[in-house]
Design a protein around this motif. Structure first.
Motif, PDB file in Angstrom:
ATOM      1  N   UNK A 164       0.846  -1.190   0.000  1.00  0.00           N
ATOM      2  CA  UNK A 164       0.000   0.000   0.000  1.00  0.00           C
ATOM      3  C   UNK A 164       0.881   1.239   0.000  1.00  0.00           C
ATOM      4  N   UNK A 165       0.376   2.282  -0.636  1.00  0.00           N
ATOM      5  CA  UNK A 165       1.021   3.601  -0.566  1.00  0.00           C
ATOM      6  C   UNK A 165       0.139   4.444   0.333  1.00  0.00           C
ATOM      7  N   UNK A 166       0.719   4.989   1.394  1.00  0.00           N
ATOM      8  CA  UNK A 166      -0.083   5.670   2.402  1.00  0.00           C
ATOM      9  C   UNK A 166       0.508   7.011   2.814  1.00  0.00           C
ATOM     10  N   UNK A 167      -0.423   7.900   3.264  1.00  0.00           N
ATOM     11  CA  UNK A 167      -0.058   9.086   4.028  1.00  0.00           C
ATOM     12  C   UNK A 167      -0.538   8.823   5.445  1.00  0.00           C
ATOM     13  N   UNK A 168       0.209   9.273   6.437  1.00  0.00           N
ATOM     14  CA  UNK A 168      -0.281   9.109   7.805  1.00  0.00           C
ATOM     15  C   UNK A 168       0.297  10.162   8.735  1.00  0.00           C
ATOM     16  N   UNK A 169      -0.429  10.376   9.838  1.00  0.00           N
ATOM     17  CA  UNK A 169       0.051  11.244  10.894  1.00  0.00           C
ATOM     18  C   UNK A 169      -0.387  10.654  12.221  1.00  0.00           C
ATOM     19  N   UNK A 239      -3.039   3.960  -2.615  1.00  0.00           N
ATOM     20  CA  UNK A 239      -3.179   2.887  -3.617  1.00  0.00           C
ATOM     21  C   UNK A 239      -2.931   1.548  -2.941  1.00  0.00           C
ATOM     22  N   UNK A 240      -3.475   0.497  -3.575  1.00  0.00           N
ATOM     23  CA  UNK A 240      -3.266  -0.884  -3.127  1.00  0.00           C
ATOM     24  C   UNK A 240      -2.741  -1.671  -4.314  1.00  0.00           C
ATOM     25  N   UNK A 241      -1.633  -2.371  -4.133  1.00  0.00           N
ATOM     26  CA  UNK A 241      -1.049  -3.166  -5.223  1.00  0.00           C
ATOM     27  C   UNK A 241      -0.850  -4.600  -4.763  1.00  0.00           C
ATOM     28  N   UNK A 242      -1.143  -5.527  -5.656  1.00  0.00           N
ATOM     29  CA  UNK A 242      -0.929  -6.939  -5.339  1.00  0.00           C
ATOM     30  C   UNK A 242       0.315  -7.434  -6.056  1.00  0.00           C
ATOM     31  N   UNK A 243       0.915  -8.437  -5.481  1.00  0.00           N
ATOM     32  CA  UNK A 243       2.158  -8.971  -6.024  1.00  0.00           C
ATOM     33  C   UNK A 243       1.846  -9.951  -7.153  1.00  0.00           C
ATOM     34  N   UNK A 244       2.536  -9.774  -8.266  1.00  0.00           N
ATOM     35  CA  UNK A 244       2.370 -10.677  -9.402  1.00  0.00           C
ATOM     36  C   UNK A 244       3.668 -11.436  -9.603  1.00  0.00           C
ATOM     37  N   UNK A 245       3.615 -12.752  -9.376  1.00  0.00           N
ATOM     38  CA  UNK A 245       4.803 -13.581  -9.501  1.00  0.00           C
ATOM     39  C   UNK A 245       5.054 -13.954 -10.958  1.00  0.00           C
ATOM     40  N   UNK A 246       6.328 -14.029 -11.357  1.00  0.00           N
ATOM     41  CA  UNK A 246       6.639 -14.417 -12.739  1.00  0.00           C
ATOM     42  C   UNK A 246       6.345 -15.897 -12.964  1.00  0.00           C
ATOM     43  N   UNK A 247       6.015 -16.227 -14.185  1.00  0.00           N
ATOM     44  CA  UNK A 247       5.787 -17.631 -14.547  1.00  0.00           C
ATOM     45  C   UNK A 247       7.128 -18.360 -14.631  1.00  0.00           C
ATOM     46  N   UNK A 248       7.102 -19.672 -14.409  1.00  0.00           N
ATOM     47  CA  UNK A 248       8.298 -20.493 -14.570  1.00  0.00           C
ATOM     48  C   UNK A 248       8.458 -20.808 -16.051  1.00  0.00           C
ATOM     49  N   UNK A 249       9.039 -19.855 -16.771  1.00  0.00           N
ATOM     50  CA  UNK A 249       9.200 -20.000 -18.218  1.00  0.00           C
ATOM     51  C   UNK A 249      10.629 -19.650 -18.630  1.00  0.00           C
ATOM     52  N   UNK A 250      10.871 -19.657 -19.935  1.00  0.00           N
ATOM     53  CA  UNK A 250      12.220 -19.402 -20.446  1.00  0.00           C
ATOM     54  C   UNK A 250      12.751 -18.042 -20.004  1.00  0.00           C
ATOM     55  N   UNK A 251      11.870 -17.035 -20.002  1.00  0.00           N
ATOM     56  CA  UNK A 251      12.304 -15.693 -19.607  1.00  0.00           C
ATOM     57  C   UNK A 251      12.795 -15.686 -18.166  1.00  0.00           C
ATOM     58  N   UNK A 252      12.066 -16.362 -17.297  1.00  0.00           N
ATOM     59  CA  UNK A 252      12.443 -16.417 -15.884  1.00  0.00           C
ATOM     60  C   UNK A 252      13.730 -17.212 -15.699  1.00  0.00           C
TER      61      UNK A 252
END
Length: 447
Positions: A164-169, A239-252
């Motif tokens: 998460x991206x946050x402002x806080x006090x 904002x809220x962001x979820x983690x996207x894991x790379x596929x086990x493929x040639x690029x990885x």
């Protein structure tokens, strides 16, 4: 030359050395004659300057040079004569320095301790063993995927593991406190970066949410005025962001420098690296345990000079580690107390290892040196080039021989001790025995 030695305290020795006046005078006159042949003084032809003139002009400086050289020569001759083994440089104090009379000085220094090794046969050693299970391999691969993961914004509510991206006090008793405010801070929920309750309070909030997170500062919190205090943080979720894991493929697979881009080859390579890490971790834990037991059963009087030397080395290492080789930080500015305990332990171990090596006439086994080099080199692209470099670099090769000899000492001590094998998990095997508290990376507000 007359020599007398007095034990002042523990390992400290006070050595008094008396040098006959004839030797001093002889050396001084010889040096004056040499100077007269080469010195140029107005009114005299080269090489024809009278000895009396040379002595008047240069005699004091020449005598000082001679006395300095005499101290250096006679000190080492004296310690050999008295069969002493200095552990550091001496402190010289001139007691008598009168022309025509015997020269006398004292040298204060520490000697190496006399060590009588205790019986190691009653020592109990727990030798840990471990295997890499398929589940361990899967966990490691998942960790590698997370290291290559990307973050993708989402409209759903934040969950554990999201970023998460946050402002806080922060407020205590309704008043904002210094350092309790941040804007645009990225925080992975569940990372443990913030004080207890802060991250949990954001779980379930979506982008745009404005929430109050109620927490209590820990009793041992670094800011004394906030210790144990209840606080409220007003948080805005940007904002809220979820983690996207790379596929086990040639690029990885290609990111790991594999020749064969298949999952089978990738898993084999990861397992190989894990095996290397496991072997090293088990070896270091066993070695550390043996060294600790060696210290426990042997009381060693450690020379302060050696401890100071080790502290200086650790200070330099610390500066290089945290500031880089070109750091302008003065190593001596680091408090001595930070390194004293570890320095004393290292010196104690070194003295005991030297005694084990001497008594058992141990020498670095060449085949083990070669094996160690090969194990080190296999992680490089051109292993043979690495091996050749070490073999042609005496200083670096000596370091490897020192490590091998250290391993041989451990083997020797294990052969005497009562060793019990204990099977542990891969995770327990590779983690430190006494892990240091995790450093907080959060802002001053909630660290």
């Amino acid at each position: 030359m007359q020599v007398s030695v007095e034990t002042t305290s523990g390992l400290e020795r006070l050595m008094t050395v008396s040098v006959p006046a004839e030797r001093i005078d002889q050396d001084v006159n010889k040096r004056i004659q040499q100077t007269a042949r080469n010195v140029r003084i107005d009114g005299f032809r080269p090489g024809k300057v009278p000895m009396k003139v040379v002595k008047q002009r240069y005699g004091k400086g020449i005598r000082e040079e001679v006395l300095s050289q005499v101290v250096q020569e006679t000190f080492y001759a004296a310690v050999q004569q008295e069969q002493l083994n200095p552990a550091g440089g001496p402190t010289i104090d001139v007691k008598k320095e009168v022309e025509g009379e015997d020269f006398e000085y004292t040298a204060t220094f520490e000697v190496y301790p006399e060590i009588s090794l205790a019986d190691f046969s009653a020592v109990s050693i727990e030798k840990k063993t471990a295997e890499i299970a398929d589940a361990d391999l899967d966990t490691m691969i998942e960790t590698l995927r997370k290291q290559q993961a990307t973050w993708v914004e989402t409209d759903r509510a934040a969950a554990d593991g999201d970023r998460v991206k946050i402002d806080f006090e922060g407020f205590v008793d309704g008043e904002a406190f210094e350092g309790g405010k941040a804007e645009g801070m990225d925080l992975v929920l569940g990372s443990g970066r913030m004080i207890p309750g802060f991250e949990e309070g954001i779980v379930g909030a979506a982008t745009g949410a404005e929430i109050d997170v109620n927490v209590t500062f820990p009793e041992e919190y670094q800011a004394e005025h906030l210790q144990g205090k209840a606080a409220t943080f007003k948080v805005t979720v940007k904002s809220v962001s979820e983690q996207k894991l790379p596929e086990l493929n040639d690029e990885f697979f290609g990111k790991f420098g594999l020749d064969e881009l298949t999952e089978e080859a990738f898993r084999a390579e990861v397992r190989k690296n894990m095996s290397r890490e496991l072997k090293q971790a088990l070896k270091m834990k066993l070695k550390d345990q043996v060294f600790s037991k060696l210290i426990d059963v042997n009381s060693v009087d450690v020379p302060a000079a050696l401890i100071d030397r080790e502290i200086d080395a650790q200070r330099r290492q610390a500066v290089e580690q945290f500031g880089g080789a070109n750091s302008k930080m003065d190593p001596n500015s680091l408090p001595k107390e930070l390194f004293s305990a570890q320095a004393e332990r290292r010196v104690s171990i070194g003295l005991l290892l030297q005694e084990v090596i001497k008594l058992n006439k141990l020498e670095a086994d060449e085949s083990r040196v070669r094996e160690t080099l090969e194990e080190m080199a296999e992680t490089y692209q051109d292993p043979q080039q690495v091996i050749d470099w070490y073999m042609n670099n005496k200083e670096m090769l000596d370091q490897i021989k020192g490590l091998v000899l250290e391993d041989q000492v451990v083997d020797h001590l294990l052969s005497q001790a009562q060793v019990t094998e204990v099977t542990v998990s891969y995770e327990d095997a590779i983690k430190p025995e006494q892990p240091a508290p995790a450093a907080k990376e959060e802002t001053e507000a909630a660290e």
